[in-house]
Design a protein around this motif. Structure first.
Motif, PDB file in Angstrom:
ATOM      1  N   ALA A  45       0.691  -1.227   0.086  1.00  0.00           N
ATOM      2  CA  ALA A  45      -0.071   0.064   0.234  1.00  0.00           C
ATOM      3  C   ALA A  45       0.750   1.074  -0.180  1.00  0.00           C
ATOM      4  O   ALA A  45       0.694   2.339  -0.829  1.00  0.00           O
ATOM      5  CB  ALA A  45      -1.040  -0.001   1.150  1.00  0.00           C
ATOM      6  N   ARG A  49       1.193   3.908  -3.200  1.00  0.00           N
ATOM      7  CA  ARG A  49       0.904   5.229  -3.027  1.00  0.00           C
ATOM      8  C   ARG A  49       2.025   6.365  -3.252  1.00  0.00           C
ATOM      9  O   ARG A  49       1.741   7.316  -3.929  1.00  0.00           O
ATOM     10  CB  ARG A  49       0.338   5.237  -1.821  1.00  0.00           C
ATOM     11  CG  ARG A  49       0.076   6.799  -1.250  1.00  0.00           C
ATOM     12  CD  ARG A  49      -0.614   7.093   0.220  1.00  0.00           C
ATOM     13  NE  ARG A  49      -1.084   8.297   0.288  1.00  0.00           N
ATOM     14  CZ  ARG A  49      -1.543   8.930   1.463  1.00  0.00           C
ATOM     15  NH1 ARG A  49      -1.427   8.165   2.501  1.00  0.00           N
ATOM     16  NH2 ARG A  49      -2.040  10.076   1.408  1.00  0.00           N
ATOM     17  N   VAL A  86      -5.037  -4.769  -1.083  1.00  0.00           N
ATOM     18  CA  VAL A  86      -4.670  -3.585  -0.559  1.00  0.00           C
ATOM     19  C   VAL A  86      -6.015  -2.761  -0.542  1.00  0.00           C
ATOM     20  O   VAL A  86      -6.518  -2.433   0.309  1.00  0.00           O
ATOM     21  CB  VAL A  86      -3.685  -2.849  -1.363  1.00  0.00           C
ATOM     22  CG1 VAL A  86      -3.796  -1.179  -0.981  1.00  0.00           C
ATOM     23  CG2 VAL A  86      -2.351  -3.357  -1.093  1.00  0.00           C
ATOM     24  N   GLY A  90      -8.491  -2.063   2.607  1.00  0.00           N
ATOM     25  CA  GLY A  90      -8.902  -0.432   3.138  1.00  0.00           C
ATOM     26  C   GLY A  90     -10.396  -0.269   3.164  1.00  0.00           C
ATOM     27  O   GLY A  90     -10.816   0.308   4.031  1.00  0.00           O
ATOM     28  N   ASP A 129      -2.584   4.316   3.947  1.00  0.00           N
ATOM     29  CA  ASP A 129      -2.285   4.353   2.363  1.00  0.00           C
ATOM     30  C   ASP A 129      -3.332   3.659   1.711  1.00  0.00           C
ATOM     31  O   ASP A 129      -3.155   3.882   0.597  1.00  0.00           O
ATOM     32  CB  ASP A 129      -0.869   3.697   2.146  1.00  0.00           C
ATOM     33  CG  ASP A 129       0.183   4.436   2.944  1.00  0.00           C
ATOM     34  OD1 ASP A 129       0.482   5.676   2.836  1.00  0.00           O
ATOM     35  OD2 ASP A 129       1.307   3.861   3.670  1.00  0.00           O
ATOM     36  N   PHE A 130      -3.970   2.712   2.335  1.00  0.00           N
ATOM     37  CA  PHE A 130      -4.979   1.887   1.526  1.00  0.00           C
ATOM     38  C   PHE A 130      -5.987   2.411   0.579  1.00  0.00           C
ATOM     39  O   PHE A 130      -6.189   2.440  -0.713  1.00  0.00           O
ATOM     40  CB  PHE A 130      -5.625   1.006   2.470  1.00  0.00           C
ATOM     41  CG  PHE A 130      -4.874   0.153   3.335  1.00  0.00           C
ATOM     42  CD1 PHE A 130      -4.202  -1.150   2.767  1.00  0.00           C
ATOM     43  CD2 PHE A 130      -4.383   0.389   4.600  1.00  0.00           C
ATOM     44  CE1 PHE A 130      -3.518  -1.755   3.692  1.00  0.00           C
ATOM     45  CE2 PHE A 130      -3.655  -0.285   5.391  1.00  0.00           C
ATOM     46  CZ  PHE A 130      -3.061  -1.457   4.954  1.00  0.00           C
ATOM     47  N   VAL A 133      -4.635   4.595  -2.353  1.00  0.00           N
ATOM     48  CA  VAL A 133      -4.359   3.954  -3.343  1.00  0.00           C
ATOM     49  C   VAL A 133      -5.501   3.276  -4.119  1.00  0.00           C
ATOM     50  O   VAL A 133      -5.594   3.182  -5.386  1.00  0.00           O
ATOM     51  CB  VAL A 133      -3.749   2.286  -2.801  1.00  0.00           C
ATOM     52  CG1 VAL A 133      -3.620   1.305  -3.969  1.00  0.00           C
ATOM     53  CG2 VAL A 133      -2.305   2.583  -2.409  1.00  0.00           C
TER      54      VAL A 133
END
Length: 222
Positions: A45, A49, A86, A90, A129-130, A133
């Motif tokens: 992730a 990103r 990922v 998220g 970061d999920f 992305v």
């Protein structure tokens, strides 16, 4: 499969202690496997990103997780699989976060305020970061993976829809349009491009400003 017959207790007590078995090669044990899979998703992730999906290699992910490149394939067959994982992680976490809010106990504007704050926290908090992305690498997903993520996204947005309907019924949102939800999420999601964690504005203050902007009105006096 029938279990192997066990030796009598007397035989166990009389036998010498067995030599330590050599460490087995191959697929890791389940607890280790789950931990490493989670680490691969987390590192991926971050790389997706910061570098972009197309610019991130399998070797990059393995190196970030501290494993040999070949070990990566115990957990995911392709880079596409880990991209889907990922995004799925998220969305699953985001859904769990807003489902944990007792929205039915809140006034409509307060419910929206909580949704906005949790959404911004998911987007902007350090090491989250999920969802970024998902926002910026959505077109990289294959159709089957995209369909799975869409189901989670629909559940997430359905919760928001209920709050938006309550806002309209309460008079807090006087002039809703059919584009409002798209415009609202567009504005909230774009904060990932400019918001600096630890900067001049706290997330709670940003959430307050966002709600005033979305509803086009300040909070009513108590």
């Amino acid at each position: 499969m029938p279990s192997k017959p066990q030796p009598a207790l007397s035989a166990l007590s009389a036998a010498p202690a067995p030599a330590m078995a050599p460490k087995r090669r191959g697929r890791p044990a389940k607890s280790e496997n789950d931990s490493l899979r989670g680490e691969l998703i987390k590192k991926s992730a971050f790389l997706f990103r910061t570098q972009g999906y197309d610019n991130t290699t399998v070797r990059d992910i393995a190196a970030a997780a501290g494993i040999h490149s070949g070990s990566w394939f115990y957990h995911f067959k392709t880079k596409q699989d880990i991209l889907a994982a990922v995004m799925e992680q998220g969305m699953t976490q985001s859904l769990a976060d807003i489902e944990a809010i007792a929205l039915h106990t809140l006034a409509p504007r307060d419910a929206l305020r909580r949704l906005v704050e949790v959404h911004l926290q998911t987007l902007l908090a350090p090491n989250h970061d999920f969802i970024p992305v998902l926002l910026y690498e959505w077109r990289s997903l294959d159709p089957l993976s995209r369909a799975r993520i869409i189901k989670l996204k629909d559940r997430y947005e359905a919760i928001w829809d209920g709050v938006l309907k309550a806002l309209h019924a309460s008079g807090e949102w006087a002039m809703p349009t059919r584009f409002d939800r798209l415009l609202m999420f567009g504005a909230l999601n774009w904060t990932a491009q400019w918001y600096k964690p630890g900067g001049a504005i706290a997330l709670r203050d940003l959430a307050d400003s966002a709600v005033t902007f979305i509803l086009r009105s300040p909070p009513r006096p108590a």
